[in-house]
Design an enzyme around this catalytic site. Structure first.
Site, PDB file in Angstrom:
ATOM      1  N   ARG A 182      -3.425  -0.724   5.417  1.00 17.29           N
ATOM      2  CA  ARG A 182      -3.771  -1.619   4.553  1.00 17.29           C
ATOM      3  C   ARG A 182      -3.080  -2.726   4.460  1.00 17.29           C
ATOM      4  O   ARG A 182      -3.082  -3.963   4.494  1.00 17.29           O
ATOM      5  CB  ARG A 182      -4.359  -0.917   3.407  1.00 17.29           C
ATOM      6  CG  ARG A 182      -5.696  -0.125   3.487  1.00 17.29           C
ATOM      7  CD  ARG A 182      -6.013   0.566   2.057  1.00 17.29           C
ATOM      8  NE  ARG A 182      -4.958   1.500   1.778  1.00 17.29           N
ATOM      9  CZ  ARG A 182      -4.715   2.011   0.470  1.00 17.29           C
ATOM     10  NH1 ARG A 182      -5.854   1.495  -0.398  1.00 17.29           N
ATOM     11  NH2 ARG A 182      -3.783   2.461   0.121  1.00 17.29           N
ATOM     12  N   CYS A 198       0.916  -1.251   0.012  1.00 17.17           N
ATOM     13  CA  CYS A 198      -0.094  -0.106   0.087  1.00 17.17           C
ATOM     14  C   CYS A 198       1.086   1.125  -0.067  1.00 17.17           C
ATOM     15  O   CYS A 198       2.152   0.972  -0.144  1.00 17.17           O
ATOM     16  CB  CYS A 198      -1.125  -0.046   1.327  1.00 17.17           C
ATOM     17  SG  CYS A 198      -0.148   0.260   2.997  1.00 17.17           S
ATOM     18  N   ASP A 235      -9.001   3.646   1.387  1.00 16.63           N
ATOM     19  CA  ASP A 235      -8.006   4.139   2.435  1.00 16.63           C
ATOM     20  C   ASP A 235      -8.213   4.673   3.811  1.00 16.63           C
ATOM     21  O   ASP A 235      -8.865   5.479   3.850  1.00 16.63           O
ATOM     22  CB  ASP A 235      -6.679   5.103   1.793  1.00 16.63           C
ATOM     23  CG  ASP A 235      -5.532   4.998   2.632  1.00 16.63           C
ATOM     24  OD1 ASP A 235      -5.393   4.555   3.724  1.00 16.63           O
ATOM     25  OD2 ASP A 235      -4.708   5.551   2.281  1.00 16.63           O
TER      26      ASP A 235
END
Length: 157
Positions: free
Chosen positions: A14, A8, A127
């Site tokens: 994440r 990420c 996100d």
């Protein structure tokens, strides 16, 4: 052994969530010897003086709500050298995918995937750094990790 790198932007939300969720799924199925799993960032925003920040507290708390620990994990950056070390690079969103192609070069193009593509959807994992919805990120990442594991073990769609 299949070597997987989840990726990420900053490697504090994440991708570490995906790393530890996938490790839990693998452990539950007794497949630890079949997979090596880690995560990294496309940016250096969460790395200071060569030392990465730990998993962002709300991400760590969301994992803990599901019985998953991530102690000791610190952000690291993806490098071109990783292209020779991993079988798969799994990004969380379209920007990650673009950055991975740029950072890893043409030789890794066929090993770069978006996590949600394994669910049959070309969606991005939102996100939670911006949305503050770590529960939704967890749900999507869990679904993607289950689908990825099914794909790799021949149980996928």
């Amino acid at each position: 052994m299949t070597r997987i790198m989840f990726v990420c932007h900053g490697n504090i939300c994440r991708s570490p969530m995906a790393e530890f969720i996938f490790k839990k799924l693998v452990r539950e199925k007794g497949l630890e010897k079949d997979f090596y799993v880690c995560s990294s960032a496309t940016s250096t925003e969460e790395i200071w003086g060569g030392v990465g920040n730990p998993v962002y507290p709300p991400a760590r708390e969301e994992l803990a709500r599901h019985g998953i620990g991530c102690a000791g994990k610190r952000a690291v950056q993806l490098t071109r050298a990783d292209a020779d070390k991993y079988d798969m690079f799994v990004g969380m969103d379209s920007a990650n995918i673009r950055n991975m192609h740029r950072m890893l070069g043409d030789g890794a193009s066929d090993r770069i995937f978006k996590l949600m593509s394994f669910t049959g959807r070309d969606a991005d994992v939102s996100d939670p750094w911006y949305s503050d919805r770590f529960d939704i990120a967890y749900r999507d990442i869990y679904e993607g990790c289950e689908a990825l594991l099914d794909h790799l073990t021949g149980k996928g769609k």
